[in-house]
Design a protein around this motif. Structure first.
Motif, short mmCIF file in Angstrom:
data_model
loop_
_atom_site.label_atom_id
_atom_site.label_comp_id
_atom_site.label_asym_id
_atom_site.label_seq_id
_atom_site.Cartn_x
_atom_site.Cartn_y
_atom_site.Cartn_z
N UNK A 151 4.06 58.55 33.28
CA UNK A 151 5.16 57.92 33.08
C UNK A 151 4.90 56.16 32.98
N UNK A 152 3.88 55.78 33.25
CA UNK A 152 2.81 54.68 32.86
C UNK A 152 2.98 54.44 31.43
N UNK A 153 2.93 54.56 30.56
CA UNK A 153 3.12 54.74 29.23
C UNK A 153 4.62 54.49 28.73
N UNK A 154 5.28 56.06 28.99
CA UNK A 154 6.38 55.79 28.10
C UNK A 154 7.06 55.20 29.11
N UNK A 155 6.91 54.83 30.57
CA UNK A 155 8.15 53.73 31.40
C UNK A 155 8.11 52.40 30.26
N UNK A 156 6.79 52.20 29.94
CA UNK A 156 6.76 50.66 29.17
C UNK A 156 7.21 51.01 27.60
N UNK A 157 7.23 51.83 27.27
CA UNK A 157 7.92 52.37 26.09
C UNK A 157 9.01 52.34 26.24
N UNK A 158 10.09 52.56 26.86
CA UNK A 158 11.18 52.38 26.95
C UNK A 158 11.98 51.17 27.36
N UNK A 159 10.93 50.84 28.50
CA UNK A 159 11.65 48.97 28.60
C UNK A 159 11.72 48.38 27.64
N UNK A 160 10.39 48.78 26.80
CA UNK A 160 10.64 47.77 25.39
C UNK A 160 11.68 48.14 23.83
N UNK A 161 11.92 49.19 23.67
CA UNK A 161 12.40 49.87 23.25
C UNK A 161 14.27 49.30 23.48
N UNK A 162 14.37 48.92 24.71
CA UNK A 162 16.13 48.91 25.63
C UNK A 162 15.99 47.29 25.82
N UNK A 351 14.00 44.14 32.44
CA UNK A 351 14.56 45.68 32.13
C UNK A 351 13.92 45.74 32.85
N UNK A 352 14.36 47.52 33.65
CA UNK A 352 13.38 47.65 34.64
C UNK A 352 14.12 49.72 34.03
N UNK A 353 12.22 50.15 33.49
CA UNK A 353 12.87 51.65 33.37
C UNK A 353 11.75 52.31 35.16
N UNK A 354 12.55 53.62 35.43
CA UNK A 354 12.34 54.37 37.04
C UNK A 354 11.83 56.32 36.49
N UNK A 355 10.61 56.65 35.80
CA UNK A 355 10.77 58.19 35.98
C UNK A 355 10.18 58.60 37.48
N UNK A 356 10.78 59.55 38.03
CA UNK A 356 10.10 59.93 39.23
C UNK A 356 10.35 61.51 39.34
N UNK A 357 10.29 62.17 40.16
CA UNK A 357 10.37 63.92 40.53
C UNK A 357 10.28 63.82 42.10
N UNK A 358 10.89 65.04 42.32
CA UNK A 358 10.17 65.83 43.65
C UNK A 358 9.55 66.54 43.92
N UNK A 359 8.41 66.89 43.02
CA UNK A 359 7.24 67.42 43.36
C UNK A 359 5.70 66.59 43.07
N UNK A 360 4.69 67.89 43.36
CA UNK A 360 3.49 66.93 43.30
C UNK A 360 3.48 66.41 42.38
N UNK A 361 2.95 65.11 42.17
CA UNK A 361 2.95 64.36 40.71
C UNK A 361 1.74 64.28 39.64
#
Length: 422
Positions: A151-162, A351-361
């Motif tokens: 979530x941290x690493x990919x989330x940052x990559x998505x923000x930077x790519x965008x 720019x904001x990214x968000x990664x979330x889920x409805x299961x135990x992380x």
């Protein structure tokens, strides 16, 4: 035998453990034998057969799931497994104790690999010992493919790519927020944490790895402007809230910095990132931030002191093999948000990214993240310019992982957050 002509596409190593079983259950639910040649691996043949029977009873499409037997203390058995598969997906920790022979076997066999490790001391060791060998072999060794640190690493990559696509320039800083979460821990997770603190208490290199914000960067590039993890409560620079230090920052921030370095600094050499826990605004937010900070400080001190650490292991932490119930996994959730700040020719932007889920992380969501990271390697679905090495999720796989996570049921978003006045 070439990597593409092997008997198996994917071996789940440690399939009978808490996390390994969840990965096996997810893969057999999400894919069919026509889509994936899967094998279950571990030390205990009887336990693997029991798991294989349970999976076949639940998934009618899977009438046979091969089993492979090996042992971390028998390198030749691991070498034989690696030579028979395209990708090894391992959940067997603590990696400091059990992980190195499998990494060696995969590099020797030119077999791609992914894991769940958050043991930065061990990742540093793998970088120093094997990165060049993995590059030469064209083998992708992708660490930290779970809640640490997708979530941290990919989330940052998505923000930077965008940001680069939308504004023509990357963000010069990223604030990473563990917005909210509910989850459980297993004995294996706590055993890994104990190994990190035990190593730091006896090994000068491990201590240096935990102190240096750039300790996972390539050799010769282990310094920079980023001061490292937040250590006390602070007012957030992008939001009007108080924040507390994040216990996961020790791992996640270093992984993000390694991603930037491995990709040849597309975000700039002065890029900074900080992971925090948002606690709210006003006096209530400050009080909550101080309470969390105090709790983390006490817990860290307890883990750093040998007798206390041993007492926690024996009397407080769950035993290895113990984990959350099915209900706890299904009732968990998390949200990780990344805000990237930059300045374009027409002014600043966020720019904001968000990664979330409805299961135990650490279990339900992590099983999906690790599984889909492995599938990206199996299908060669990456946007990475790197063909081998000791890699991170963002540098070794990249944006295509976001599409697979969406298909797996996680929420993955990225967009403009704000355009502040110039």
């Amino acid at each position: 035998m070439s990597n593409t002509d092997r008997q198996h596409d994917l071996v789940v190593w440690g399939a009978t453990g808490v996390a390994g079983r969840l990965v096996a259950e997810y893969l057999t639910a999400q894919y069919t034998p026509d889509q994936l040649s899967l094998a279950l691996g571990g030390r205990s043949e009887s336990r693997l057969h029991k798991l294989e029977t349970a999976l076949r009873e639940r998934r009618s499409a899977w009438d046979d799931i091969p089993i492979v037997i090996g042992d971390a203390t028998e390198p030749e058995s691991l070498r034989a497994i690696a030579e028979d598969t395209r990708v090894v997906c391992t959940t067997v920790g603590p990696y400091t104790k059990y992980g190195t022979p499998l990494v060696e076997a995969c590099i020797a066999a030119e077999t791609d690999y992914c894991d769940l490790t958050g043991e930065v001391n061990w990742v540093r060791e793998m970088i120093d010992r094997y990165h060049d060998d993995a590059v030469e072999a064209g083998t992708r060794i992708v660490h930290s493919c779970g809640f640490d640190s997708i979530p941290t690493d990919l989330g940052t990559k998505l923000v930077q790519s965008f940001a680069i696509d939308e504004f023509g320039t990357p963000c010069d800083m990223a604030q990473i927020y563990l917005e909210d979460s509910r989850g459980s821990v297993s004995g294996g997770t706590m055993a890994s944490a104990i190994e990190v603190f035990r190593a730091a208490s006896t090994d000068p290199l491990a201590r240096q790895t935990l102190r240096n914000p750039y300790s996972l960067a390539p050799k010769g590039e282990r310094d920079g402007v980023d001061p490292g993890a937040q250590s006390v409560p602070k007012k957030d620079p992008l939001r009007s809230v108080w924040t507390a230090p994040s216990p996961m920052a020790m791992v996640n921030e270093r992984v993000v910095r390694r991603s930037n370095a491995l990709l040849r600094y597309p975000w700039g050499r002065e890029f900074e990132c900080t992971e925090v826990l948002p606690m709210g605004d006003g006096l209530v937010g400050l009080a909550r931030a101080n309470a969390v900070w105090a709790g983390i400080t006490v817990a860290t001190a307890g883990m750093a002191f040998g007798p206390t650490r041993e007492g926690l292991r024996r009397f407080v932490f769950p035993d290895p093999g113990e984990g959350p119930t099915r209900k706890q996994i299904e009732n968990g959730y998390f949200t990780v948000r990344v805000l990237g700040r930059g300045t374009a020719t027409d002014g600043p932007f966020v720019v904001a990214s968000q990664i979330s889920a409805d299961w135990d992380p650490g279990y339900g969501a992590t099983a999906r993240m690790l599984s889909e990271a492995a599938m990206c390697l199996v299908r060669d679905q990456t946007d990475s310019p790197l063909e081998g090495g000791i890699l991170t999720p963002a540098s070794g796989i990249g944006d295509p992982l976001a599409d697979r996570l969406r298909q797996a049921g996680l929420d993955v978003e990225v967009d403009v957050w704000d355009r502040p006045p110039a």
